[in-house]
Scaffold this motif. Sequence first.
Motif, PDB file in Angstrom:
ATOM      1  N   PHE A 171     -52.314  34.815  46.504  1.00  0.00           N
ATOM      2  CA  PHE A 171     -52.521  33.647  47.356  1.00  0.00           C
ATOM      3  C   PHE A 171     -52.248  32.344  46.615  1.00  0.00           C
ATOM      4  O   PHE A 171     -51.567  31.449  47.125  1.00  0.00           O
ATOM      5  N   GLY A 172     -52.746  32.240  45.382  1.00  0.00           N
ATOM      6  CA  GLY A 172     -52.550  31.009  44.622  1.00  0.00           C
ATOM      7  C   GLY A 172     -51.088  30.744  44.322  1.00  0.00           C
ATOM      8  O   GLY A 172     -50.604  29.616  44.465  1.00  0.00           O
ATOM      9  N   ASN A 173     -50.358  31.784  43.899  1.00  0.00           N
ATOM     10  CA  ASN A 173     -48.943  31.605  43.585  1.00  0.00           C
ATOM     11  C   ASN A 173     -48.111  31.329  44.828  1.00  0.00           C
ATOM     12  O   ASN A 173     -47.108  30.621  44.760  1.00  0.00           O
ATOM     13  N   GLN A 174     -48.513  31.877  45.971  1.00  0.00           N
ATOM     14  CA  GLN A 174     -47.828  31.547  47.219  1.00  0.00           C
ATOM     15  C   GLN A 174     -47.864  30.038  47.465  1.00  0.00           C
ATOM     16  O   GLN A 174     -46.847  29.420  47.792  1.00  0.00           O
ATOM     17  N   ILE A 175     -49.046  29.462  47.306  1.00  0.00           N
ATOM     18  CA  ILE A 175     -49.202  28.029  47.574  1.00  0.00           C
ATOM     19  C   ILE A 175     -48.425  27.204  46.560  1.00  0.00           C
ATOM     20  O   ILE A 175     -47.792  26.193  46.902  1.00  0.00           O
ATOM     21  N   LYS A 176     -48.424  27.618  45.301  1.00  0.00           N
ATOM     22  CA  LYS A 176     -47.672  26.892  44.273  1.00  0.00           C
ATOM     23  C   LYS A 176     -46.177  26.890  44.587  1.00  0.00           C
ATOM     24  O   LYS A 176     -45.494  25.866  44.422  1.00  0.00           O
ATOM     25  N   VAL A 177     -45.646  28.026  45.053  1.00  0.00           N
ATOM     26  CA  VAL A 177     -44.230  28.093  45.409  1.00  0.00           C
ATOM     27  C   VAL A 177     -43.947  27.198  46.611  1.00  0.00           C
ATOM     28  O   VAL A 177     -42.958  26.464  46.642  1.00  0.00           O
ATOM     29  N   LEU A 178     -44.837  27.224  47.616  1.00  0.00           N
ATOM     30  CA  LEU A 178     -44.653  26.376  48.798  1.00  0.00           C
ATOM     31  C   LEU A 178     -44.677  24.896  48.423  1.00  0.00           C
ATOM     32  O   LEU A 178     -43.917  24.086  48.979  1.00  0.00           O
ATOM     33  N   GLU A 179     -45.550  24.530  47.492  1.00  0.00           N
ATOM     34  CA  GLU A 179     -45.605  23.136  47.045  1.00  0.00           C
ATOM     35  C   GLU A 179     -44.277  22.718  46.407  1.00  0.00           C
ATOM     36  O   GLU A 179     -43.783  21.603  46.639  1.00  0.00           O
ATOM     37  N   GLN A 180     -43.690  23.622  45.628  1.00  0.00           N
ATOM     38  CA  GLN A 180     -42.405  23.301  45.006  1.00  0.00           C
ATOM     39  C   GLN A 180     -41.297  23.203  46.052  1.00  0.00           C
ATOM     40  O   GLN A 180     -40.416  22.336  45.956  1.00  0.00           O
ATOM     41  N   ILE A 181     -41.345  24.061  47.065  1.00  0.00           N
ATOM     42  CA  ILE A 181     -40.346  24.001  48.131  1.00  0.00           C
ATOM     43  C   ILE A 181     -40.444  22.662  48.862  1.00  0.00           C
ATOM     44  O   ILE A 181     -39.433  22.020  49.158  1.00  0.00           O
TER      45      ILE A 181
END
Length: 260
Positions: A171-181
């Motif tokens: 879950f945490g890494n999903q959000i980090k990737v979305l933030e970068q997108i």
Amino acid sequence: MKLEINNAVCGYGSKKVIEDISFDVKSGEILCLLGPNGVGKTTLFKTILGFLRLQSGEILIEGDNVKNWSRNRLAKAIGYVPQAHTPPFPFNVLDVVVMGRTAHIGPFSSPSKKDVLIAEEALETLNISFLKDRIYTEISGGERQMVLIARALTQQPDILVMDEPTANLDFGNQIKVLEQINRLSKNGLAVFMTTHFPNQAYLCSTKVIILQKNNEFKMGQVEEVITEETLKATYGIDVRITSVKNQNGDKISACIPLLN
């Protein structure tokens, strides 16, 4: 930069998987593609990337039909981020990212200092320079996904196509990737991505396409397309759309499935 699909028919051989779909995504926008398995999301991606022949219709970049573009020219315009994977050889992270310069390097040439510098800048953009000398096969799934995004950025594309960029991430890494997108979009990239999670479209999409069975699809602004009725028709489950406020007080919608 604008990617435009006009009346596209996509498929394999004589088999049509998607018919007469039209949409566009331009610089600063994120277009999110949703839909159940088997409706043609991957087929559409492969066609846009040139891996499959477009059966009918047009694919335009800045109004120019890409039908006769070379593979190198297309690779310079469109960066591709696949789902995270583990390669068979233990390359270090910088080497993996430099591979994104392939379209800019001659067939018998080696990466130049400029190519390496561009790769290092991509790592810096994503705040993962600390991974530069690590072995790609030994870093986490979330870190590998960031490295694949960095590799695509080294192509210096104007359009980024991402195949389930948060697949298999916690879950945490999903959000980090979305933030970068989100950040890449704000910096001017046009992003076209797939996901299986409607909530991700709420978090980062400008526009949404939902592919449904029987070659039906809906597209438009997120709040218009992702509705309880549409999700029920698409996935066959009952959901409720609710909203919460973020730290700035802005309303963010969320999709909650109702289990029997």
